[in-house]
Design an enzyme around this catalytic site. Structure first.
Site, PDB file in Angstrom:
ATOM      1  N   TYR A 197      -2.510  -0.631  10.237  1.00 55.95           N
ATOM      2  CA  TYR A 197      -2.559  -1.052   8.839  1.00 55.95           C
ATOM      3  C   TYR A 197      -1.279  -0.659   8.108  1.00 55.95           C
ATOM      4  O   TYR A 197      -0.667  -1.486   7.416  1.00 55.95           O
ATOM      5  CB  TYR A 197      -3.777  -0.409   8.168  1.00 55.95           C
ATOM      6  CG  TYR A 197      -3.936  -0.711   6.701  1.00 55.95           C
ATOM      7  CD1 TYR A 197      -4.564  -1.881   6.282  1.00 55.95           C
ATOM      8  CD2 TYR A 197      -3.494   0.183   5.729  1.00 55.95           C
ATOM      9  CE1 TYR A 197      -4.739  -2.154   4.934  1.00 55.95           C
ATOM     10  CE2 TYR A 197      -3.663  -0.082   4.380  1.00 55.95           C
ATOM     11  CZ  TYR A 197      -4.280  -1.251   3.983  1.00 55.95           C
ATOM     12  OH  TYR A 197      -4.447  -1.510   2.646  1.00 55.95           O
ATOM     13  N   SER A 205       0.846  -1.192   0.000  1.00 53.28           N
ATOM     14  CA  SER A 205       0.000   0.000   0.000  1.00 53.28           C
ATOM     15  C   SER A 205       0.884   1.245   0.000  1.00 53.28           C
ATOM     16  O   SER A 205       2.014   1.218   0.493  1.00 53.28           O
ATOM     17  CB  SER A 205      -0.890   0.014   1.244  1.00 53.28           C
ATOM     18  OG  SER A 205      -1.501   1.271   1.437  1.00 53.28           O
TER      19      SER A 205
END
Length: 297
Positions: free
Chosen positions: A200, A187
């Protein structure tokens, strides 16, 4: 002849409907506008002919788009997803089968270490072997501050996002021959950070380090390991994020240089590239950014 998709057809920019997805998991079938995964302009070349792929989070979002393109390139797939996502998984299965390939459904929770081992075993049994692992499933829950993150939430995010990757890779490699590939979903948050996604973002950073290290560890076995680092992508992940708001959903992706989030069909070709020996046989240990014009730093 297939219809040519012009940019105006899929480059939808915010604002989106200020609506959150409800339930334990966000279902793609409930998301409006619907994410685009079919990639009608993508022309296959048999790059994955006869390959067998296990894709986690393959029921929706990027995982669904990857499953469809892998099938179009000649691969049979098995997808892992939470049992609550059965409706989405069935839609993915139908899309893969429409490409003339097999799609085996493996429901379960990747936070369970035993299930990770079972998922690989079931995929190998159903497919007759394993050539590609796509570690794509992830858990995300935004929080305003460090103090809002519970120990339980932190541990669950790490179990799903990085511990499961370790276990899936460990058990998959036992069945892989030279020429096999592992592709992970990282990501942009691992590269530029995200103040509301501490857990995350940390797991995505761990994925990057694991990919680079595992690539070196497996290079002598002829197994390549790479990752894709997308920016914002229109999938159920963010509209379902309980820590997000309707206002954030409406503006999702609007702060990128492109002014919009990616569609899954725009991200998936990178997973074909990194799985295909014809395209990337001399590439291992990279994290490929697809960040809508954001510059990694």
């Amino acid at each position: 002849m297939p219809r040519t998709v012009k940019p105006k057809d899929f480059e939808k920019k915010p604002p989106f409907p200020p609506k959150k997805l409800k339930g334990k998991t966000g279902l793609e079938k409930d998301l409006k506008p619907r994410p685009r995964y079919f990639a009608p302009d993508y022309k296959a070349a048999g790059k994955l002919e006869g390959k067998r792929a296990l894709i986690t989070g393959g029921d929706s979002g990027i995982g669904r788009a990857v499953a469809v393109l892998y099938a179009r390139e000649g691969a049979d797939v098995a997808i892992v997803y939470l049992p609550e996502e059965q409706d989405d998984a069935i839609e993915t299965q139908a899309a893969v089968e429409a490409e003339g390939r097999e799609c085996h459904l493996i429901p379960g929770d990747l936070s369970d270490a035993k299930f990770c081992k079972t998922a690989v075993a079931n995929a190998v049994r159903a497919l007759g072997g394993l050539d590609i692992l796509v570690n794509n499933a992830a858990h995300q829950m935004s929080k305003d501050s460090l103090g809002d993150i519970t120990v339980e939430e932190w541990e669950y995010t790490f179990k799903v996002n990085i511990e499961a990757f370790f276990l899936l890779a460990k058990y998959s490699v036992e069945h892989m021959e030279p020429g096999s590939a592992i592709v992970a979903t990282s990501s942009e948050t691992a590269i530029i950070g995200q103040k509301m996604m501490l857990d995350y973002s940390s797991t995505k950073g761990a994925i990057n380090a694991f990919v680079r290290s595992l690539a070196q560890n497996l290079v002598d076995k002829g197994i390549r390991v790479n990752a894709v680092a997308p920016g914002p992508v229109w999938t159920p992940l963010n509209p379902h994020d309980e820590g997000s708001s309707k206002k954030r959903v409406a503006k999702f992706g609007g702060d990128t240089p492109y002014g919009r989030p990616a569609q899954p069909e725009e991200i998936a070709p990178a997973y074909v590239f990194l799985a295909s020996q014809a395209d990337s046989n001399y590439i291992t240990g990279i994290v490929l950014p697809q960040m809508g014009g954001q510059t990694p730093h």
